[in-house]
Write an enzyme that holds these catalytic residues in place. Sequence first.
Site, PDB file in Angstrom:
ATOM      1  N   ARG A 228      49.615  16.832   5.123  1.00 55.82           N
ATOM      2  CA  ARG A 228      50.348  15.988   6.054  1.00 55.82           C
ATOM      3  C   ARG A 228      50.704  14.667   5.368  1.00 55.82           C
ATOM      4  NH1 ARG A 228      51.057  19.969   8.454  1.00 55.82           N
ATOM      5  NH2 ARG A 228      50.742  20.428  10.678  1.00 55.82           N
ATOM      6  N   HIS A 276      59.059  19.923   3.814  1.00 51.59           N
ATOM      7  CA  HIS A 276      57.975  20.395   4.685  1.00 51.59           C
ATOM      8  C   HIS A 276      58.118  21.889   4.980  1.00 51.59           C
ATOM      9  CE1 HIS A 276      54.971  19.074   8.032  1.00 51.59           C
ATOM     10  NE2 HIS A 276      54.652  20.262   7.532  1.00 51.59           N
TER      11      HIS A 276
END
Length: 313
Positions: A228, A276
């Site tokens: 993250r 991502h």
Amino acid sequence: MEIIFYHPFFDAGTWSRGLKQRLPQAMIRVWQPGDHAPADYALVRSPPVEMLQGRNDLKGVFALGAGVDDVLNQIKQHPDMLAPHIPLFRLEDTGMVQQMQEYAVYTVLGWFRRFDDYQRQKQQGVWQSLPNYVRQEFTVGVLGAGVLGGGVAESLHQWGFPVRCWSRSPKQLAGITSFHGREQISTFLSGTQVLINLLPHTPDTVGIINRALLNQLNDGAFVLNLARGPHLIESDLLAALEEGKVRAAALDVFNQEPLEAGHPFWAHPRVAITPHNAAVTLPDVAMDYIANAIRLRENGEMPPGRVDIQRGY
């Protein structure tokens, strides 16, 4: 059996048809605002508070991803969003481990064989062989030893690299040196040439990859963040790159997504970027897991992948 589904961009039709094939007895509907009709299970990604609030009869909520921070952040802001007795499940693997392994192996081998350096030489029109790294000194350290972190560590061990991992609690992985707890993180970092982050996103791990941590790696280390964005202090990484403490970085996640135009990462010659997508939810594999988990719940059993809401994973 009533199942409600909400995802901001997944094709609801694909999921409805796939789940119906696997659970013919189920009635599956896409949740809409104002829908307070009964439901036994909820499949969600970033669900509105209203979707889960007051549904005390739910037998389970399935987060449609390996991470559950989107749901946990909402629960933190709205404690009555999900009754404490309702289990929250995450997709532990469902094809994501293999994708993470592919990404990590490709990236680490590229650094080890200096393909990034040769690409820069090619752009400069330079024909020159570079010294090879020594495999036995190219130690890979993986932050996080769960399903994803452990899988990545094991895949790199198969390539003959010295591999170590660090986690909050003790873990045992064959052929991999394990460290745990804050008191052992400095030992884990010392001698690490490649740092791979696959930690869960919790309040304790926000900002964990900072200047103090980077300074404990080998000089000229490599950093790969697959977990993250908030784990990494981006300005600290940029400073470490400028000073040569970190030689190169590959980043799949960022504090702000999409990465804003003009961010220094875009133009940095030693930072590789992906949007991502290191590991994405594979619908068929995920639906197989969810259907099996629901069958287990219907039989009074607890499926794998239950989230400890207090710990955050």
